[in-house]
Design a protein around this motif. Structure first.
Motif, PDB file in Angstrom:
ATOM      1  N   VAL A   1       0.867  -1.181   0.000  1.00  0.00           N
ATOM      2  CA  VAL A   1       0.000   0.000   0.000  1.00  0.00           C
ATOM      3  C   VAL A   1       0.900   1.227   0.000  1.00  0.00           C
ATOM      4  CG1 VAL A   1      -1.795   1.281   1.229  1.00  0.00           C
ATOM      5  CG2 VAL A   1      -1.867  -1.219   1.202  1.00  0.00           C
ATOM      6  N   LEU A   2       0.625   2.124  -0.938  1.00  0.00           N
ATOM      7  CA  LEU A   2       1.462   3.320  -1.083  1.00  0.00           C
ATOM      8  C   LEU A   2       0.611   4.575  -0.917  1.00  0.00           C
ATOM      9  CD1 LEU A   2       3.272   1.846  -4.158  1.00  0.00           C
ATOM     10  CD2 LEU A   2       4.409   2.383  -1.995  1.00  0.00           C
ATOM     11  N   LEU A   3       1.186   5.554  -0.242  1.00  0.00           N
ATOM     12  CA  LEU A   3       0.516   6.853  -0.074  1.00  0.00           C
ATOM     13  C   LEU A   3       1.387   7.870  -0.818  1.00  0.00           C
ATOM     14  CD1 LEU A   3      -1.742   8.486   1.404  1.00  0.00           C
ATOM     15  CD2 LEU A   3      -0.118   8.802   3.274  1.00  0.00           C
ATOM     16  N   PRO A   4       0.920   8.376  -1.970  1.00  0.00           N
ATOM     17  CA  PRO A   4       1.778   9.256  -2.769  1.00  0.00           C
ATOM     18  C   PRO A   4       2.312  10.467  -1.994  1.00  0.00           C
ATOM     19  CG  PRO A   4      -0.140   8.579  -4.052  1.00  0.00           C
ATOM     20  CD  PRO A   4      -0.353   8.074  -2.655  1.00  0.00           C
ATOM     21  N   ALA A   5       1.487  11.038  -1.096  1.00  0.00           N
ATOM     22  CA  ALA A   5       1.939  12.200  -0.308  1.00  0.00           C
ATOM     23  C   ALA A   5       2.097  11.761   1.148  1.00  0.00           C
ATOM     24  CB  ALA A   5       0.905  13.316  -0.409  1.00  0.00           C
ATOM     25  N   PRO A   6       3.315  11.344   1.543  1.00  0.00           N
ATOM     26  CA  PRO A   6       3.495  10.756   2.881  1.00  0.00           C
ATOM     27  C   PRO A   6       3.123  11.701   4.016  1.00  0.00           C
ATOM     28  CG  PRO A   6       5.499  10.540   1.545  1.00  0.00           C
ATOM     29  CD  PRO A   6       4.560  11.404   0.767  1.00  0.00           C
ATOM     30  N   GLU A   7       3.185  13.009   3.779  1.00  0.00           N
ATOM     31  CA  GLU A   7       2.886  13.966   4.862  1.00  0.00           C
ATOM     32  C   GLU A   7       1.377  14.248   4.982  1.00  0.00           C
ATOM     33  OE1 GLU A   7       3.655  14.657   1.871  1.00  0.00           O
ATOM     34  OE2 GLU A   7       3.136  16.697   1.252  1.00  0.00           O
ATOM     35  N   ALA A   8       0.558  13.576   4.151  1.00  0.00           N
ATOM     36  CA  ALA A   8      -0.883  13.869   4.165  1.00  0.00           C
ATOM     37  C   ALA A   8      -1.539  13.264   5.398  1.00  0.00           C
ATOM     38  CB  ALA A   8      -1.544  13.338   2.889  1.00  0.00           C
ATOM     39  N   GLY A   9      -1.607  14.064   6.460  1.00  0.00           N
ATOM     40  CA  GLY A   9      -2.224  13.605   7.707  1.00  0.00           C
ATOM     41  C   GLY A   9      -3.679  14.008   7.763  1.00  0.00           C
ATOM     42  N   CYS A  10      -4.124  14.368   8.960  1.00  0.00           N
ATOM     43  CA  CYS A  10      -5.516  14.804   9.161  1.00  0.00           C
ATOM     44  C   CYS A  10      -5.584  15.368  10.570  1.00  0.00           C
ATOM     45  CB  CYS A  10      -6.451  13.611   9.015  1.00  0.00           C
ATOM     46  SG  CYS A  10      -8.127  13.921   9.627  1.00  0.00           S
ATOM     47  N   SER A  11      -6.139  16.564  10.730  1.00  0.00           N
ATOM     48  CA  SER A  11      -6.147  17.182  12.063  1.00  0.00           C
ATOM     49  C   SER A  11      -6.931  16.339  13.076  1.00  0.00           C
ATOM     50  CB  SER A  11      -6.725  18.598  12.002  1.00  0.00           C
ATOM     51  OG  SER A  11      -8.061  18.560  11.541  1.00  0.00           O
ATOM     52  N   LEU A  12      -7.947  15.633  12.601  1.00  0.00           N
ATOM     53  CA  LEU A  12      -8.714  14.775  13.526  1.00  0.00           C
ATOM     54  C   LEU A  12      -7.854  13.613  13.993  1.00  0.00           C
ATOM     55  CD1 LEU A  12     -12.228  14.561  11.844  1.00  0.00           C
ATOM     56  CD2 LEU A  12     -11.727  15.360  14.161  1.00  0.00           C
ATOM     57  N   SER A  13      -7.218  12.984  13.019  1.00  0.00           N
ATOM     58  CA  SER A  13      -6.393  11.824  13.334  1.00  0.00           C
ATOM     59  C   SER A  13      -5.271  12.203  14.304  1.00  0.00           C
ATOM     60  CB  SER A  13      -5.830  11.277  12.023  1.00  0.00           C
ATOM     61  OG  SER A  13      -5.054  10.168  12.264  1.00  0.00           O
ATOM     62  N   GLU A  14      -4.740  13.409  14.131  1.00  0.00           N
ATOM     63  CA  GLU A  14      -3.618  13.827  14.974  1.00  0.00           C
ATOM     64  C   GLU A  14      -4.052  14.291  16.363  1.00  0.00           C
ATOM     65  OE1 GLU A  14      -1.909  16.338  11.979  1.00  0.00           O
ATOM     66  OE2 GLU A  14      -1.586  14.475  10.849  1.00  0.00           O
ATOM     67  N   SER A  15      -5.370  14.389  16.588  1.00  0.00           N
ATOM     68  CA  SER A  15      -5.845  14.921  17.871  1.00  0.00           C
ATOM     69  C   SER A  15      -5.885  13.862  18.977  1.00  0.00           C
ATOM     70  CB  SER A  15      -7.249  15.508  17.706  1.00  0.00           C
ATOM     71  OG  SER A  15      -8.210  14.460  17.550  1.00  0.00           O
ATOM     72  N   ILE A  16      -5.664  12.605  18.628  1.00  0.00           N
ATOM     73  CA  ILE A  16      -5.837  11.557  19.656  1.00  0.00           C
ATOM     74  C   ILE A  16      -4.810  10.435  19.474  1.00  0.00           C
ATOM     75  CG2 ILE A  16      -7.628  10.317  18.318  1.00  0.00           C
ATOM     76  CD1 ILE A  16      -9.028   9.890  21.128  1.00  0.00           C
TER      77      ILE A  16
END
Ligand code: 13P
Ligand code: SF4
Length: 354
Positions: A117-132
């Motif tokens: 599984v590849l994520l073309p933009a490795p820095e693509a996070g999410c503010s919700l995901s990072e909150s917990i």
């Protein structure tokens, strides 16, 4: 698992570029205002990406907030978080190049441990995901013993592994309703706005019955309820739809709330002089190309995480993936994260009355 070999795509001929530009224009990029030179530049990349997808048995799922050239030019399927998770689970492709954000690619990996599984933009996070974090979920359990944890899919695999069931915007009310049948208290993480919307929809008291974490989506948290009345006056008869992650004040002022898949369905099923989609701008682009006969009033925000993926990074992931583009979830975490995702599939598709 060894990385697949580096595979370079051949250069398209001028005739192939011309044909590919025409295809992209017809798919809807022309209707979105793309000029010939932009179509041609994109066509050189989409031609190579589509060539490599076949050559390497790869698929490209794309969330509806992705750039239009990805949704219309290279995606094998597009959809909301639920649909993408479900289709990835059913796929027999060898590799998945996920056009979306990290939590989505991680979910695909958890459901497909043997695939690359590849994520073309490795820095693509999410503010919700990072909150917990996983430790935060363990803390909530200690504070509210016995209460099941329903976690929004916008979270890391480690957080999912600590949860009882995953939900998406497409099924959260249904799944929480089921949890409340057998539990007086339910914990919902991490989206506070969505938690408040759910408490209202289900008639539950925040804090005592529905315990909510304090995360938020940087795209949806700032839409302003006051502007809804202004737009109603400006566009008489406009139907206004908002994403579940918006504030309860805004949600109370619109005609429909739901996830992106529900919003698209609602537009398809209703007749109105115009529609406003209060969410990330990618959904509006897709709606304009899916319903060319309908009028859409712009009111959207860009998600910087979602827009980090572009065609050149998708090509890079297919040709010679960087280590940072590769998604790895430790086996022990993946095993524990899979169970609540599968529980979501069961509960979301269960047709017995809630
Ligand atoms: P859905 O497409 O599942 O409604 O999710 C929206 C979202 O915010 C994804 O990041
Ligand atoms: Fe996360 Fe909001 Fe962007 Fe979706 S739109 S990826 S919830 S920050």
């Amino acid at each position: 698992m060894a990385l697949l070999k580096e595979t370079r795509a051949p250069e398209p001929t001028p005739a192939q570029v011309e044909a590919e530009s025409a295809r992209l224009a017809d798919k809807g990029l022309a209707a979105l205002g793309w000029r010939d030179e932009d179509l041609e530049r994109a066509a050189r990349l989409t031609w190579k990406i589509n060539h490599l997808k076949k050559a390497t048995r790869a698929i490209v799922p794309a969330h509806v907030y992705q750039r239009a050239e990805i949704l219309l030019g290279v995606a094998d399927f597009t959809g909301d978080s639920y649909k993408l998770a479900k289709l990835c689970a059913q796929s027999d492709a060898k590799r998945i190049v996920f056009c979306g954000v990290r939590f989505m690619a991680e979910t695909a990996k958890v459901l497909n441990p043997d695939k690359e599984v590849l994520l073309p933009a490795p820095e693509a996070g999410c503010s919700l995901s990072e909150s917990i974090t996983a430790a935060d979920v363990r803390g909530l359990r200690r504070k509210h013993p016995g209460a099941p944890v329903a976690t929004y899919i916008n979270t890391s695999a480690a957080v999912k592994a600590e949860s009882d069931v995953i939900v998406t915007s497409a099924n959260a009310p249904k799944i929480l309703r089921k949890l409340f049948e057998t539990n007086p208290k339910v914990i919902f993480t991490p989206d506070a706005m969505m938690g408040r919307n759910l408490a209202k929809e289900l008639g539950r008291t925040l804090g005592s019955e529905l315990v909510v974490w304090d995360g938020s989506c940087i795209v949806h948290e700032n839409f302003d309820a006051a502007s809804v009345e202004f737009y109603r006056k400006m566009y008489p008869g406009v139907k206004i739809l908002a994403h579940f992650e918006c504030s309860p004040a805004l949600v109370g002022a619109v005609d429909f709330i739901g996830g992106t898949g529900d919003m698209m369905r609602w537009v398809g099923e209703h007749k109105a002089p115009s529609y406003m989609l209060i969410t990330e701008c990618g959904l509006g682009d897709l709606a304009r190309t899916s319903f060319p006969e309908k009028v859409f009033v712009p009111m959207c925000r860009l998600c910087p995480y979602m827009k980090a993926t572009d065609l050149s990074r998708v090509l890079r992931a297919l040709e010679r993936p960087a280590a940072s583009q590769r998604i790895d979830v430790p086996a022990a975490v993946a095993q524990r994260a899979r169970r609540p995702i599968e529980r979501m599939f069961e509960l979301a598709e269960d047709s017995s009355p809630a």
